[in-house]
Scaffold this active site. Structure first.
Site, PDB file in Angstrom:
ATOM      1  N   THR A  43       0.819  -1.217   0.000  1.00 36.22           N
ATOM      2  CA  THR A  43       0.000   0.000   0.000  1.00 36.22           C
ATOM      3  C   THR A  43       0.848   1.260   0.000  1.00 36.22           C
ATOM      4  O   THR A  43       0.484   2.260  -0.618  1.00 36.22           O
ATOM      5  CB  THR A  43      -0.930  -0.008   1.231  1.00 36.22           C
ATOM      6  OG1 THR A  43      -1.830  -1.095   1.076  1.00 36.22           O
ATOM      7  CG2 THR A  43      -1.715   1.275   1.358  1.00 36.22           C
ATOM      8  N   THR A  88       1.546  -4.759   4.033  1.00 37.10           N
ATOM      9  CA  THR A  88       1.348  -5.178   5.427  1.00 37.10           C
ATOM     10  C   THR A  88       0.735  -6.577   5.549  1.00 37.10           C
ATOM     11  O   THR A  88       0.887  -7.227   6.580  1.00 37.10           O
ATOM     12  CB  THR A  88       0.443  -4.176   6.181  1.00 37.10           C
ATOM     13  OG1 THR A  88      -0.844  -4.141   5.550  1.00 37.10           O
ATOM     14  CG2 THR A  88       1.045  -2.796   6.217  1.00 37.10           C
ATOM     15  N   ASP A  89       0.037  -7.034   4.501  1.00 35.91           N
ATOM     16  CA  ASP A  89      -0.738  -8.268   4.667  1.00 35.91           C
ATOM     17  C   ASP A  89       0.116  -9.494   4.995  1.00 35.91           C
ATOM     18  O   ASP A  89      -0.276 -10.317   5.825  1.00 35.91           O
ATOM     19  CB  ASP A  89      -1.574  -8.537   3.402  1.00 35.91           C
ATOM     20  CG  ASP A  89      -2.692  -7.508   3.249  1.00 35.91           C
ATOM     21  OD1 ASP A  89      -2.981  -6.789   4.218  1.00 35.91           O
ATOM     22  OD2 ASP A  89      -3.278  -7.426   2.153  1.00 35.91           O
ATOM     23  N   LYS A 116       0.218  -9.067  12.206  1.00 35.74           N
ATOM     24  CA  LYS A 116      -0.768  -8.038  11.823  1.00 35.74           C
ATOM     25  C   LYS A 116      -2.059  -8.351  12.568  1.00 35.74           C
ATOM     26  O   LYS A 116      -2.660  -9.410  12.370  1.00 35.74           O
ATOM     27  CB  LYS A 116      -0.996  -8.041  10.302  1.00 35.74           C
ATOM     28  CG  LYS A 116      -1.920  -6.908   9.855  1.00 35.74           C
ATOM     29  CD  LYS A 116      -2.025  -6.786   8.339  1.00 35.74           C
ATOM     30  CE  LYS A 116      -2.962  -5.631   7.978  1.00 35.74           C
ATOM     31  NZ  LYS A 116      -3.155  -5.466   6.532  1.00 35.74           N
ATOM     32  N   TYR A 155      -3.977 -30.449  29.472  1.00 32.29           N
ATOM     33  CA  TYR A 155      -5.191 -31.231  29.204  1.00 32.29           C
ATOM     34  C   TYR A 155      -4.858 -32.519  28.454  1.00 32.29           C
ATOM     35  O   TYR A 155      -3.854 -32.586  27.728  1.00 32.29           O
ATOM     36  CB  TYR A 155      -6.166 -30.424  28.334  1.00 32.29           C
ATOM     37  CG  TYR A 155      -6.692 -29.178  29.001  1.00 32.29           C
ATOM     38  CD1 TYR A 155      -7.685 -29.251  29.988  1.00 32.29           C
ATOM     39  CD2 TYR A 155      -6.211 -27.923  28.641  1.00 32.29           C
ATOM     40  CE1 TYR A 155      -8.167 -28.100  30.591  1.00 32.29           C
ATOM     41  CE2 TYR A 155      -6.692 -26.771  29.239  1.00 32.29           C
ATOM     42  CZ  TYR A 155      -7.670 -26.873  30.214  1.00 32.29           C
ATOM     43  OH  TYR A 155      -8.142 -25.732  30.805  1.00 32.29           O
TER      44      TYR A 155
HETATM   45  N1  ASP Z   1      -2.766  -5.341   0.291  1.00 37.53           N
HETATM   46  C1  ASP Z   1      -1.667  -4.557   0.781  1.00 37.53           C
HETATM   47  C2  ASP Z   1      -0.414  -5.416   0.788  1.00 37.53           C
HETATM   48  O1  ASP Z   1      -0.232  -6.198   1.682  1.00 37.53           O
HETATM   49  C3  ASP Z   1      -1.977  -4.028   2.137  1.00 37.53           C
HETATM   50  C4  ASP Z   1      -0.937  -3.087   2.714  1.00 37.53           C
HETATM   51  O2  ASP Z   1       0.171  -2.950   2.250  1.00 37.53           O
HETATM   52  O3  ASP Z   1      -1.269  -2.441   3.739  1.00 37.53           O
HETATM   53  O4  ASP Z   1       0.383  -5.315  -0.108  1.00 37.53           O
END
Ligand code: ASP
Length: 335
Positions: free
Chosen positions: A13, A86-87, A157, A278
């Protein structure tokens, strides 16, 4: 003397522009140089384009090439900033933490929730934080976002829209920026103990699966038929899996007996697994599943890919997995 910093752009982005089919990366470092120089302070900035991808299109081969590029130039710069979508940023920062283990300079990955061309974007602030950390002289792989610096293998994230998109999971922030400036917590920086050696092999025969009520065991069985060598399961709570009406654990046992390495973690974001509590966890440990402890899913998955890129031998994989490579697990000093 001013610090020499290299910015490597991979897209996301931060460098995006509106295109016919929606927002997509489109700006080169040349297009962004004015903005980058504004936030670079007194550092000596160089810029370079690696690729221009939405990070959904980043794959392990890109990690490997990026690690190789960083390794090639590491002695020419005081620090490196990687601009990334960011993804999948946390997967990249986790894998680079392993591939670039013991790197001698700071490598800081950043991105943003809005394009650098948007006047109200977080892009410049994130670049400023990343460049400042890259100039800190503190070696390692880090993520800079929203005035925080996070150890690369602890980042996740956690928000899809907010500027505060990343958190450090089960681990303190490495640095924060406030009105007092950048405050680095040196206790949160794992110590280097060994010489740097690029280690950028990986295996893609690794699968990640989230447990849910109603999951079919046949899904697991098919993984072996398809030649997978590793499986990371996001199990319930502190690492529980079903063993009654639908005996998932015995299916996992078959996979392990067939030579697959199975790591079990938790789908809870915080506090990690503790499978000896558990019956639903203890049974899985008894049949040879490894546990992810307090690792993020991004770190557990990429660590498994990285180790399986070096060896297929299940007992070697087990030994390697139990080591703390880059600060991804426990509080102890890295090996
Ligand atoms: N879709 C984008 C990416 O991961 C989102 C971002 O960069 O915030 O490239």
């Amino acid at each position: 003397m001013s610090r020499k910093i290299l910015i490597i752009n991979t897209g996301g982005t931060l460098s995006s522009v509106m295109k016919e089919n929606g927002l997509a990366p489109g700006l080169s470092t040349f297009d962004m140089q004015k903005e980058l120089h504004i936030v670079s302070g007194d550092t000596n900035l160089e810029i370079e384009d690696f690729c221009s991808l939405d990070s959904a299109n980043i794959f392990p081969e890109d990690w490997s090439k990026l690690a190789e590029r960083i390794s090639q130039v590491r002695n020419d710069y005081d620090g490196i900033v990687v601009i990334h979508g960011t993804d999948t940023l946390a997967y990249t920062s986790s894998m680079l933490s392993f591939m670039l283990r013991n790197i001698n300079i700071p490598v800081v990955i950043t991105g943003s929730q809005l394009s650098i061309t948007n006047p109200v974007a977080d892009a410049m602030e994130n670049c400023r934080c990343a460049i400042h950390m890259a100039a800190s002289g503190i070696p390692g792989v880090f993520v800079a976002f929203n005035r925080k610096v996070i150890l690369g293998c602890r980042a996740s994230k956690v928000r899809s829209l907010s500027f505060d998109a990343f958190e450090s999971i089960n681990y303190p922030n490495v640095a924060t920026i406030s009105s007092l400036g950048m405050n680095i917590d040196t206790n949160a920086v794992p110590s280097r103990n060994g010489v740097f050696q690029l280690s950028n092999r990986y295996s893609t025969e690794v699968c990640m699966l989230k447990m849910f009520p109603g999951i079919h065991r046949s899904l697991l069985e098919s993984l072996q038929d398809q030649g997978y060598k590793g499986l990371y399961i996001e199990a319930y709570g502190i690492g529980g899996m079903p063993f009654l009406k639908h005996d998932f654990i015995s299916t996992v046992e078959k996979l392990i007996k067939g030579g697959m390495t199975v790591v079990v973690g938790t789908q809870c974001r915080y506090e990690g697994s503790k499978m000896d509590v558990y019956e639903t966890g203890r049974r899985a440990l008894e049949i040879g599943a490894l546990q992810a402890h307090d690792m993020t899913s991004e770190a557990a998955l990429t660590k498994l890919m990285w180790i399986l890129g070096m060896t297929d031998n299940p007992s070697e994989v087990r030994d390697y997995f139990s080591l703390n490579i880059a600060g991804e697990y426990g509080k102890s000093i890295c090996l």
